[in-house]
Design an enzyme around this catalytic site. Structure first.
Site, short mmCIF file in Angstrom:
data_model
loop_
_atom_site.label_atom_id
_atom_site.label_comp_id
_atom_site.label_asym_id
_atom_site.label_seq_id
_atom_site.Cartn_x
_atom_site.Cartn_y
_atom_site.Cartn_z
N CYS A 7 44.15 32.91 41.74
CA CYS A 7 43.74 32.17 40.55
C CYS A 7 42.50 32.82 39.91
CB CYS A 7 43.45 30.72 40.96
SG CYS A 7 42.62 29.73 39.71
N CYS A 39 39.56 30.50 39.32
CA CYS A 39 38.97 30.15 40.61
C CYS A 39 37.98 31.23 41.06
CB CYS A 39 40.05 29.97 41.67
SG CYS A 39 41.22 28.64 41.33
#
Length: 115
Positions: A39, A42
């Site tokens: 991600c 993230c």
């Protein structure tokens, strides 16, 4: 309990096994960052989460849970997008938000939860 020492590296890294124990501690708020290696957002917010963990050491617990490694917990918590962050207090979710957050936003939300 945790798989990584929070004092040196920022946030505590949780597993499915350590999640319930950590969020059910009484007293300090617990911020959990639900994330994954793949991600991009993230990875962007990760260093901010680690910085907040160091800043709030002793007042709050900041943890990360890799949703790929703990799909059971992610499902139980209703995680449908990452990064998602949930602040728990005495075992109950008291705040929830998604997406990249600034250090100031995370700090204000932890303080509101009692940190």
């Amino acid at each position: 309990m945790a798989t990584k020492d929070a004092t040196k590296d920022g946030a505590v890294h949780l597993t499915s096994e350590s999640f319930d124990e950590l969020i059910n501690r009484e007293g300090k708020p617990v911020l959990v960052d639900f994330w994954a290696e793949w991600c991009g957002p993230c990875r962007v917010v990760g260093p901010t989460v680690d910085a907040v963990a160091k800043e709030f050491q002793g007042r709050a617990v900041v943890a990360k849970l890799n949703v790929d490694d703990a799909q059971d917990v992610a499902s139980e918590m209703g995680i449908t997008a990452i990064p998602t962050m949930i602040i728990f207090k005495n075992g109950k979710a008291v705040d929830r938000f998604q997406g990249i957050q600034t250090r100031d936003t995370l700090a204000k939300r932890l303080e509101k939860a009692g940190a």
